[in-house]
Write an enzyme that holds these catalytic residues in place. Sequence first.
Site, PDB file in Angstrom:
ATOM      1  CB  CYS A 107      -0.980  -0.019   1.175  1.00 29.82           C
ATOM      2  SG  CYS A 107      -2.184  -1.568   1.192  1.00 29.82           S
ATOM      3  CG  ASN A 110      -6.565  -0.915   1.473  1.00 29.76           C
ATOM      4  OD1 ASN A 110      -5.905  -0.773   0.432  1.00 29.76           O
ATOM      5  ND2 ASN A 110      -6.208  -1.400   2.707  1.00 29.76           N
ATOM      6  CG  HIS A 165      -3.247   3.306   1.874  1.00 29.21           C
ATOM      7  ND1 HIS A 165      -3.726   2.779   0.706  1.00 29.21           N
ATOM      8  CD2 HIS A 165      -3.284   2.284   2.728  1.00 29.21           C
ATOM      9  CE1 HIS A 165      -4.086   1.687   1.038  1.00 29.21           C
ATOM     10  NE2 HIS A 165      -3.860   1.177   2.008  1.00 29.21           N
TER      11      HIS A 165
END
Length: 405
Positions: free
Chosen positions: A181, A361, A331
């Site tokens: 990520c 996500n 993020h």
Amino acid sequence: MATSYGFFSPSVPSSLNNKISPSLGINGSGFCSHLGISKRVFCSSIEASEKHAAAGVSSSESRVSRLVNRGCKLVGCGSAVPKLQISNDDLSKFVETSDEWIATRTGIRQRHVLSGKDSLVDLAAEAARNALQMANVNPDDIDLILMCTSTPEDLFGSAPQVQRALGCSRTPLSYDITAACSGFMLGLVSAACHVRGGGFKNVLVIGADALSRFVDWTDRGTCILFGDAAGAVVVQACDSEEDGMFAFDLHSDGGGGRHLNASLLNDETDAAIGNNGAVTGFPPKRPSYSCINMNGKEVFRFAVRCVPQSIEAALQKAGLTSSNIDWLLLHQANQRIIDAVATRLEVPSERVLSNLANYGNTSAASIPLALDEAVRSGKVKPGNIIATSGFGAGLTWGSSIIRWG
């Protein structure tokens, strides 16, 4: 090419000139220095140019002036998501959960998932085309493609296949960056280093992941979180006065990797045979990986502790404070994390970018996906200062202070 010491940031918005001293120096930690140009710039190409200058090469021919006076800016963005949408209600049909349970704990309402016919390379190429179109850059003018992904469709990387899909006739260098990520953040910093230290003009940075392929769809703790997507930006060389990459801060901690991973599976039967003295391990078996394993509480603690510190460090190197930024872009992992980080940085909710509810996500794609949506909606405007940060498996985390446009 710039070394691990990082890059410099020679300019800041004119509206902030009274608050910030522009800098060109590089210090050992890879951030902006306010002490002016250091006596030694840690780029081998620049050092070589200094030798040429000492030998009598004119300043116009010296690579030093070209690189030291070179900045980089973000000039285009794009994104793409799969057509298949999975809502929280859809998930409740095969795992013990509900829309209310998921939304309350994560902020997520739906996510997009690649079907069996879809390709991550195609998704990445679509996002890249959209970014190139906004930037008015032809695929043949791309000098470098950085594909930030942890889920490539080829063991040796997907970037060359994206290059092929875009039809880049000049065969520019293309390679993958794997940092989960945090991948897009590392790609952004790498692009800046390539532009400033390597002489590249147009760098395409893509964040794309298909974590749905590594999710245990019977585990409600993880299957509710992830979606698939791709996002891209074009980083372009510019004069130092236009520079839009002010500072960065990057970290990793392998000791925390146990809290979030998808590890190579070991064959316990082979291990038992080996203990009995038999020859094992040859020929090697085809490797396989576990589904995503995550200790949610530990990841939350890590994020709300380390991300604000990282952003504050990057802001300090840039000579800014949180009050100077127009937008906070994190993020998109969990709305609770986003809210907690914003609170610690004292950034009001109206200056926080979030599209987590619609996509979940999306790993390395989340930052460019949210940026693209905000730019195209008119929320983010040219000249806006953005504090952005990625964090995730590894553990890795990093922040960058950028200016859009």
